[in-house]
Design a protein around this motif. Sequence first.
Motif, short mmCIF file in Angstrom:
data_model
loop_
_atom_site.label_atom_id
_atom_site.label_comp_id
_atom_site.label_asym_id
_atom_site.label_seq_id
_atom_site.Cartn_x
_atom_site.Cartn_y
_atom_site.Cartn_z
N ASP A 72 0.88 -1.29 -0.08
CA ASP A 72 0.06 -0.10 -0.10
C ASP A 72 0.92 1.22 0.19
O ASP A 72 1.47 1.61 0.98
CB ASP A 72 -0.95 -0.13 1.21
N GLN A 73 1.06 2.13 -1.26
CA GLN A 73 1.83 3.06 -1.49
C GLN A 73 1.82 4.29 -0.19
O GLN A 73 2.57 5.07 0.26
CB GLN A 73 1.82 3.65 -2.75
N ALA A 74 0.18 4.34 -0.15
CA ALA A 74 -0.16 5.43 0.93
C ALA A 74 0.35 4.99 2.22
O ALA A 74 0.67 6.03 2.99
CB ALA A 74 -1.82 5.60 0.68
N ALA A 75 0.25 3.84 2.61
CA ALA A 75 0.50 3.42 3.79
C ALA A 75 2.23 3.65 4.12
O ALA A 75 2.63 4.12 5.08
CB ALA A 75 0.24 1.85 4.06
N CYS A 76 2.82 3.57 3.12
CA CYS A 76 4.18 3.67 3.05
C CYS A 76 4.54 5.21 3.06
O CYS A 76 5.62 5.49 4.02
CB CYS A 76 4.82 3.38 1.55
N ALA A 77 3.92 6.14 2.47
CA ALA A 77 4.15 7.79 2.24
C ALA A 77 3.67 8.10 3.88
O ALA A 77 4.21 8.80 4.38
CB ALA A 77 3.16 8.16 1.48
N LEU A 78 2.51 7.35 4.56
CA LEU A 78 2.45 7.95 5.88
C LEU A 78 3.44 7.52 6.95
O LEU A 78 3.79 8.47 7.51
CB LEU A 78 0.90 7.23 6.30
N HIS A 96 7.67 -2.31 -2.13
CA HIS A 96 6.09 -2.61 -2.43
C HIS A 96 5.91 -4.08 -2.59
O HIS A 96 4.62 -4.55 -2.74
CB HIS A 96 5.47 -1.88 -3.25
N LYS A 170 -2.75 -0.89 12.05
CA LYS A 170 -3.17 -0.01 11.20
C LYS A 170 -4.75 0.28 11.80
O LYS A 170 -5.53 -0.74 11.89
CB LYS A 170 -3.19 -0.29 9.80
#
Length: 197
Positions: A72-78, A96, A170
Amino acid sequence: MGYVTTGEAAKCLGVTVKTVKRWIASGDLRGVQTLGGHWRIPEAALHRFMQERGMRSPKRDEAPRILIVDDDQAACALLVGILEACATPTEIKCVHDGYTGLVQVGAWQPDVLVLDILMPGIDGLQVLHRLRHDRKLLGDMAIVVVTSAFDQPDLMRSVRKAAPDAILFKPVDAREFLGVIKACLERAPMRLCAQEG
């Protein structure tokens, strides 16, 4: 698939560029030549080469390294945002999928691995099992599981049995996440320059 230069491979392996090129020429290390005549080494080939020879990268005096493996790229960014907002200097890398995560563990040698469990292909539980069965690859790296699988009791039993250093659910609480990362970094022996002794 990622590639590294002969210079990056030499630094990772603690040898000269000439030695890396000699290994490529002898067929011991797989390399591909660019149109410009420069050699590039697939990260997977470098990882395999290091594993086969029981090699570890030289110790370093750089900032602690944190590898995040989450599809999940959004989770990584967070998670990256949380880490970058804290005062402790760190190097952060995100990948990823589990396979690339394993390659990066061998090639980049992070101090902390932040690992999602629910991923396609090689999932986080398989990554945990592979690391636990390869002490050379695991080294002194701490593993923090970050998952949304709190509602899957059988899976969570398997995760706990694999014994990560911490399990967070999460959506991640920023303070709790930073506290766990800080504790992992404080307990890990700090890596010093390769020229010890």
